[in-house]
Design an enzyme around this catalytic site. Sequence first.
Site, short mmCIF file in Angstrom:
data_model
loop_
_atom_site.label_atom_id
_atom_site.label_comp_id
_atom_site.label_asym_id
_atom_site.label_seq_id
_atom_site.Cartn_x
_atom_site.Cartn_y
_atom_site.Cartn_z
N LYS A 51 0.84 -1.12 -0.06
CA LYS A 51 0.08 -0.04 0.12
C LYS A 51 0.83 1.26 -0.08
CE LYS A 51 -3.90 -2.43 2.14
NZ LYS A 51 -4.79 -2.32 3.36
N TYR A 96 -12.67 -2.13 -3.88
CA TYR A 96 -13.06 -2.55 -2.46
C TYR A 96 -14.57 -2.42 -2.33
CZ TYR A 96 -8.19 -1.59 -0.80
OH TYR A 96 -7.08 -2.01 -0.49
N ASN A 100 -2.08 -0.23 7.02
CA ASN A 100 -1.46 -1.54 7.50
C ASN A 100 -0.71 -2.21 6.54
OD1 ASN A 100 -3.16 -2.68 5.63
ND2 ASN A 100 -4.60 -3.85 7.20
N HIS A 159 -1.86 -5.62 1.58
CA HIS A 159 -3.30 -6.43 1.34
C HIS A 159 -2.90 -7.75 0.51
CE1 HIS A 159 -7.34 -7.18 -0.12
NE2 HIS A 159 -6.73 -7.76 -1.41
N GLU A 189 -9.09 -10.59 -7.82
CA GLU A 189 -8.10 -9.29 -7.57
C GLU A 189 -6.81 -9.50 -8.66
OE1 GLU A 189 -7.26 -9.77 -3.43
OE2 GLU A 189 -8.90 -8.83 -3.09
#
Length: 151
Positions: A9, A49, A112, A115, A126
């Site tokens: 990310k 998302y 975080n 992913h 994905e």
Amino acid sequence: MEMTFAMIKPNGVKSGLIGRILDRYTSARLSVVGLKLHQMTSEEARGFYAEHVNKPFFPELEAYMTKGPSVMIALAGENAIAAVRAINGATNPAKAEPGTLRYDFAPSMTENVVHSSDSPASAEREVAFWFKKEDLYEYEAASNKACTVLG
């Protein structure tokens, strides 16, 4: 051989962690079969998302994911989905095991660092979301073969 998707990310990219994160994946005998640096648009965030679009936290997630480039990664290997999830650790870094990416590098649950796909269905969706078939490469990584140390 199983394929999965992982993403570094924007905060992981900005923090200079690309090499360290890729090393964790490839050290686990996973092959990088697709790789690209890409800044997610709002439209892409809403598509990727989709299950979260109507949730209260989505505006913060969208802002975070579109603020800088991410690294999109297609990985292949034996039990790739479970392996990547184990390397990444729990989504909440406070609950992640020591030695996982999120324990080592993630400042918060929102940021975080990584992913990864959580099932074969999400992995397929994905990978296809970010990569065309012609952008994926199959090969046997040298780390998957027996090697002899010379010298």
